[in-house]
Motif scaffolding. Structure first.
Motif, PDB file in Angstrom:
ATOM      1  N   ALA A   1       0.749  -1.327   0.100  1.00 41.24           N
ATOM      2  CA  ALA A   1       0.059   0.026  -0.024  1.00 41.24           C
ATOM      3  C   ALA A   1       0.871   1.287   0.052  1.00 41.24           C
ATOM      4  CB  ALA A   1      -1.088   0.052   1.317  1.00 41.24           C
ATOM      5  N   THR A   2       2.256   1.289   0.439  1.00 42.83           N
ATOM      6  CA  THR A   2       2.989   2.120   0.589  1.00 42.83           C
ATOM      7  C   THR A   2       3.467   2.735  -0.615  1.00 42.83           C
ATOM      8  OG1 THR A   2       4.994   1.071   0.743  1.00 42.83           O
ATOM      9  CG2 THR A   2       3.479   1.799   3.069  1.00 42.83           C
ATOM     10  N   TRP A   3       3.365   1.940  -1.760  1.00 39.96           N
ATOM     11  CA  TRP A   3       4.092   2.483  -2.994  1.00 39.96           C
ATOM     12  C   TRP A   3       3.242   2.041  -4.478  1.00 39.96           C
ATOM     13  CZ3 TRP A   3       5.688  -1.768  -6.583  1.00 39.96           C
ATOM     14  CH2 TRP A   3       5.720  -3.062  -5.903  1.00 39.96           C
ATOM     15  N   MET A   4       2.295   0.948  -4.199  1.00 37.66           N
ATOM     16  CA  MET A   4       1.535   0.609  -5.711  1.00 37.66           C
ATOM     17  C   MET A   4       0.708   1.654  -5.942  1.00 37.66           C
ATOM     18  SD  MET A   4       0.991  -3.405  -5.852  1.00 37.66           S
ATOM     19  CE  MET A   4       2.408  -4.491  -6.351  1.00 37.66           C
ATOM     20  N   PRO A   5      -0.325   2.426  -5.051  1.00 37.51           N
ATOM     21  CA  PRO A   5      -1.164   3.352  -5.451  1.00 37.51           C
ATOM     22  C   PRO A   5      -0.613   4.581  -5.545  1.00 37.51           C
ATOM     23  CG  PRO A   5      -1.547   2.802  -3.255  1.00 37.51           C
ATOM     24  CD  PRO A   5      -0.573   1.662  -3.723  1.00 37.51           C
ATOM     25  N   ASN A   6      -1.267   5.489  -6.055  1.00 29.82           N
ATOM     26  CA  ASN A   6      -0.773   7.062  -5.953  1.00 29.82           C
ATOM     27  C   ASN A   6      -0.855   7.648  -4.835  1.00 29.82           C
ATOM     28  OD1 ASN A   6      -2.100   6.365  -8.848  1.00 29.82           O
ATOM     29  ND2 ASN A   6      -0.579   7.895  -9.259  1.00 29.82           N
ATOM     30  N   ALA A   7      -1.747   7.127  -4.016  1.00 32.90           N
ATOM     31  CA  ALA A   7      -1.936   7.746  -2.611  1.00 32.90           C
ATOM     32  C   ALA A   7      -2.523   6.891  -1.605  1.00 32.90           C
ATOM     33  CB  ALA A   7      -2.992   8.949  -2.861  1.00 32.90           C
ATOM     34  N   VAL A   8      -2.189   7.054  -0.306  1.00 33.87           N
ATOM     35  CA  VAL A   8      -2.841   5.998   0.648  1.00 33.87           C
ATOM     36  C   VAL A   8      -3.639   7.181   1.565  1.00 33.87           C
ATOM     37  CG1 VAL A   8      -2.048   4.590   2.567  1.00 33.87           C
ATOM     38  CG2 VAL A   8      -0.710   4.590   0.754  1.00 33.87           C
ATOM     39  N   VAL A   9      -4.626   6.323   1.767  1.00 34.49           N
ATOM     40  CA  VAL A   9      -5.665   7.211   2.508  1.00 34.49           C
ATOM     41  C   VAL A   9      -5.896   6.459   3.881  1.00 34.49           C
ATOM     42  CG1 VAL A   9      -8.013   8.205   2.686  1.00 34.49           C
ATOM     43  CG2 VAL A   9      -7.016   8.267   0.644  1.00 34.49           C
ATOM     44  N   THR A  10      -5.672   7.017   5.075  1.00 38.90           N
ATOM     45  CA  THR A  10      -6.060   6.731   6.531  1.00 38.90           C
ATOM     46  C   THR A  10      -7.288   7.389   6.945  1.00 38.90           C
ATOM     47  OG1 THR A  10      -4.273   8.107   7.370  1.00 38.90           O
ATOM     48  CG2 THR A  10      -3.710   5.785   6.936  1.00 38.90           C
ATOM     49  N   ASP A  11      -7.751   6.643   7.919  1.00 36.55           N
ATOM     50  CA  ASP A  11      -9.285   7.421   8.360  1.00 36.55           C
ATOM     51  C   ASP A  11      -9.067   7.771   9.802  1.00 36.55           C
ATOM     52  OD1 ASP A  11      -9.349   5.006   9.971  1.00 36.55           O
ATOM     53  OD2 ASP A  11     -11.102   4.244   8.851  1.00 36.55           O
ATOM     54  N   ALA A  12      -7.777   7.797  10.520  1.00 33.71           N
ATOM     55  CA  ALA A  12      -7.605   8.137  11.848  1.00 33.71           C
ATOM     56  C   ALA A  12      -6.119   8.611  11.873  1.00 33.71           C
ATOM     57  CB  ALA A  12      -7.898   6.916  12.933  1.00 33.71           C
ATOM     58  N   GLN A  13      -5.766   9.661  12.764  1.00 32.80           N
ATOM     59  CA  GLN A  13      -4.494  10.126  12.964  1.00 32.80           C
ATOM     60  C   GLN A  13      -3.331   8.948  13.547  1.00 32.80           C
ATOM     61  OE1 GLN A  13      -3.389  13.081  11.695  1.00 32.80           O
ATOM     62  NE2 GLN A  13      -1.457  12.028  12.153  1.00 32.80           N
ATOM     63  N   ALA A  14      -3.988   7.988  14.448  1.00 29.81           N
ATOM     64  CA  ALA A  14      -3.286   6.876  14.948  1.00 29.81           C
ATOM     65  C   ALA A  14      -2.841   6.083  13.892  1.00 29.81           C
ATOM     66  CB  ALA A  14      -4.004   6.317  15.811  1.00 29.81           C
ATOM     67  N   ILE A  15      -3.608   5.697  12.634  1.00 29.52           N
ATOM     68  CA  ILE A  15      -3.237   5.017  11.613  1.00 29.52           C
ATOM     69  C   ILE A  15      -2.182   5.419  10.601  1.00 29.52           C
ATOM     70  CG2 ILE A  15      -4.090   3.422   9.642  1.00 29.52           C
ATOM     71  CD1 ILE A  15      -4.885   2.528  12.456  1.00 29.52           C
TER      72      ILE A  15
END
Length: 351
Positions: A136-150
């Motif tokens: 997930a850290t390099w295959m998509p253009n962007a990573v979306v998280t839904d909480a600051q802890a994540i």
């Protein structure tokens, strides 16, 4: 613009947080004049829903293959289409995101929480989720998280920044209460728990803790189900206590009524980021108790009462001993928190 959302069970939302997120996002984009397609596993009676096109594709009905099999087929379908941007949901689907990206379609991936911590997964599935985190850290253009802890986890573990966008919720109570009568509940005389009935969501802990801590005139409504956790669901249902009501999953107006009229809402999840059920209950004005995890504490923002696996009964007894004025202060604080941080208008500010 043309958008597509992949990786969920589809809309209308009839399962969990990703489905709620997909419905709310897609319908709002459609209202703004965009063409939006949501890939679905469950067939609806109509080809569209609230202005969103529904694309149905088959899947393999199995705990370990359901998500990835459907997303693989959805990706193949996408490759024969042209979209201006794609949103994949679930970190397990990271492996597919490079394909449309290679064809020039921008791709974002919403990873949600740390799924490998869920107790339902075997060692192989947990390893797949661990690998998917890295993908997930390099295959998509962007990573979306839904909480600051994540978001902090991905930054510290993988040195990858993400776009943090929390879920949103409606603000304000629902006045109607039709579902309460059907379930034998009285306003402000029941505790509410809403979640998939899986071990890390602690439905059994809540059932035992509430039964030990409340008087006989209070009830507990356990709302939810799970397709691949039959043994655990059976454990939760294994009670003859008339104070416990377990009707299964409830959606739509009835769901809003339950959150609006409960005495208190209990969030007991251990895995995940921003849980829609938590902010939705707070937005309805529910007095909120939450299992003390970093993610739940972040969302509650000081507007709820924390508990641990060991002290839920004591926290409930303390809640019952409070004055009604104190409880109303907590309810008002919950609404204010959602209004300022998790209303859909506030979430728009993250984008």
């Amino acid at each position: 613009m043309r958008f597509a959302i992949l990786g969920t069970r589809g809309i209308p939302a009839r399962y969990g947080g990703f489905e709620t997120f997909a419905e709310e996002l897609s319908t709002r984009l459609a209202k703004r004049g965009h063409q939006v397609t949501v890939y679905c596993r469950e067939r609806n009676s109509e080809p569209t829903y609230r202005g969103v096109r529904l694309q149905y594709l088959p899947t393999i009905r199995h705990k370990y293959f359901d998500t990835v099999a459907h997303t693989a087929l959805s990706t193949l379908h996408v490759l024969g289409s042209r979209y201006d941007a794609l949103l994949y949901c679930n970190a397990a689907n990271a492996v597919f995101t490079w394909m449309p990206r290679a064809l020039g379609m921008p791709v974002a991936l919403n990873v949600d929480g740390l799924e490998r911590h869920r107790k339902k997964w075997n060692a192989l599935a947990k390893a797949w989720y661990r690998l998917s985190e890295w993908l997930a850290t390099w295959m998509p253009n962007a990573v979306v998280t839904d909480a600051q802890a994540i978001a902090d986890y991905y930054r510290q573990k993988y040195q990858r920044d993400s776009v943090m966008i929390p879920y949103g919720a409606e603000v304000g109570a629902v006045e109607s209460a039709g579902v309460l009568q059907k379930l034998g509940l009285e306003p402000k005389k029941y505790f509410l728990y809403v979640s998939r009935m899986e071990p890390e969501n602690n439905g059994l802990l809540v059932s035992r803790g509430v039964r030990a801590g409340v008087a006989t005139d209070f009830k507990l409504a356990l709302i939810g189900d799970a397709p691949y956790a039959a043994d655990y669901v059976a454990q939760v249902r294994d009670t003859r206590d008339p104070r416990v009501v377990i009707p299964g999953a409830i959606y739509g107006d009835g769901y809003g009524e339950l959150g609006s009229h409960c005495f208190a809402y209990i969030q007991a999840t251990e895995v995940g980021g921003t849980h829609p059920a938590l902010i939705e209950a707070m937005g309805r004005g529910a007095l909120t108790l939450y299992l003390d995890t970093p993610e739940n504490a972040e969302v509650a923002g000081g507007a709820g009462l924390p508990f641990t696996h060991e002290n839920l009964t004591e926290v409930i007894q303390g809640l019952l001993a409070m004055s009604e004025d104190e409880r109303e202060c907590w309810r008002a604080r919950a609404v204010k928190t959602v209004q300022s941080r998790y209303s859909w208008e506030a979430v728009d500010g993250f984008v």
